[in-house]
Design a protein around this motif. Structure first.
Motif, PDB file in Angstrom:
ATOM      1  N   PHE A  46      -7.843  16.242  -2.484  1.00 31.55           N
ATOM      2  CA  PHE A  46      -7.224  15.139  -1.754  1.00 31.55           C
ATOM      3  C   PHE A  46      -6.361  14.304  -2.690  1.00 31.55           C
ATOM      4  N   ALA A  47      -5.457  13.531  -2.101  1.00 29.78           N
ATOM      5  CA  ALA A  47      -4.587  12.688  -2.921  1.00 29.78           C
ATOM      6  C   ALA A  47      -4.664  11.233  -2.468  1.00 29.78           C
ATOM      7  N   SER A  48      -3.917  10.837  -1.443  1.00 27.85           N
ATOM      8  CA  SER A  48      -3.809   9.413  -1.112  1.00 27.85           C
ATOM      9  C   SER A  48      -5.038   8.861  -0.395  1.00 27.85           C
ATOM     10  N   GLY A  49      -5.876   9.689   0.155  1.00 33.11           N
ATOM     11  CA  GLY A  49      -7.072   9.212   0.843  1.00 33.11           C
ATOM     12  C   GLY A  49      -8.001  10.372   1.131  1.00 33.11           C
ATOM     13  N   TRP A  50      -9.186  10.011   1.621  1.00 33.77           N
ATOM     14  CA  TRP A  50     -10.197  11.027   1.888  1.00 33.77           C
ATOM     15  C   TRP A  50      -9.704  12.032   2.911  1.00 33.77           C
TER      16      TRP A  50
ATOM     17  N   GLU B 116      -7.156  13.761   2.871  1.00 34.48           N
ATOM     18  CA  GLU B 116      -5.694  13.863   2.944  1.00 34.48           C
ATOM     19  C   GLU B 116      -5.267  14.796   1.814  1.00 34.48           C
TER      20      GLU B 116
ATOM     21  N   ALA C 119      -3.697  16.979  -1.044  1.00 31.52           N
ATOM     22  CA  ALA C 119      -2.617  16.730  -1.997  1.00 31.52           C
ATOM     23  C   ALA C 119      -1.372  17.479  -1.535  1.00 31.52           C
ATOM     24  N   GLY C 120      -0.207  16.788  -1.597  1.00 34.89           N
ATOM     25  CA  GLY C 120       1.029  17.329  -1.035  1.00 34.89           C
ATOM     26  C   GLY C 120       1.539  18.574  -1.727  1.00 34.89           C
TER      27      GLY C 120
END
Ligand code: FMN
Length: 199
Positions: free
Chosen positions: A188-192, A194, A196-197
């Motif tokens: 995950f990146a910006s939140g649970w 979510e 990683a792009g």
């Protein structure tokens, strides 16, 4: 039988080819190989360099010791682990030696040491199978493990055997493809949850 990991990104062959067999061949593991495996474990990273890992090892060449360690596994694991020429217990020291405070990372670091050992095993043509299905209190009593240490895992070690040597349903399981969650479920990146792009 090919159990190589099917990956979306390339990984080292040692990691891709590692898996946890239940069928082991009768081939013995030499003292030199065992030394290399424990050396690999010894050089793992650990919180404050505590090196909380300890191992108890038994080889088939010493039947009494081997049977004693086998008896510290749950029956379901004994059924297949009895094929392995080497059995171990992984133990973690639960406090820091430097100040006596609880080491919340002790089991993590035992895992790191075990993973290092697994990689070394792969490099030497061996396989390891970790087990949570053990009898920790029984083992602690037999081996006089101090209260400050937790018996965490069993480990079977040896060379690959013939799946046909296993009873069902273990035989079928031995031949099944290995599966994993997709990267988007675990990175995950910006939140649970979510992903990683960049994935
Ligand atoms: C800490 C730990 C405990 C495990 N406990 C058992 C166990 O008690 N019995 C068993 O047959 N396999 C056990 N396994 C093996 C896992 O089931 C196996 O690693 C998982 O299914 C992934 O398969 P792979 O290692 O072949 O990729 C354990 C593995 C780990 C790391």
């Amino acid at each position: 039988m090919d159990k190589t990991a099917v990956t979306h990104y390339p990984i080292h062959e040692l990691l891709a080819k590692r898996w946890s067999p239940r069928a082991f061949s009768g081939k013995a593991v030499t003292a030199e190989v065992l030394g290399s495996l424990f050396e690999a474990a010894r050089w793992a990273a650990s919180c404050y360099n505590e090196q909380p890992w300890r191992f108890i090892v038994a080889r088939r060449e010493e039947p009494d010791a081997y049977d004693t360690l086998l008896g510290c596994l749950v029956e379901g694991n004994q059924a297949w682990a009895v094929q392995a020429p080497v059995l171990m217990l992984g133990i973690a020291k639960q406090t820091f030696t430097r100040n006596g405070k609880p080491n919340a990372h002790a089991r993590h670091d035992l895992g790191l040491a075990t993973a290092g050992m697994m990689a070394q095993a792969g490099a030497l043509g061996l396989y390891m199978h970790a087990m949570g299905g053990i009898l920790p209190e029984k083992a602690a009593g037999i081996y006089r493990v101090p209260d400050d240490f937790q018996v965490c895992t069993g480990i079977a070690l040896g060379y690959l055997g013939d799946p046909e040597s296993l009873a069902e349903p273990m035989k079928t399981g031995e031949l099944e493809a290995r599966v994993r969650k997709p990267l988007t479920e675990i990175v995950f990146a910006s939140g649970w949850e979510e992903p990683a792009g960049f994935l």
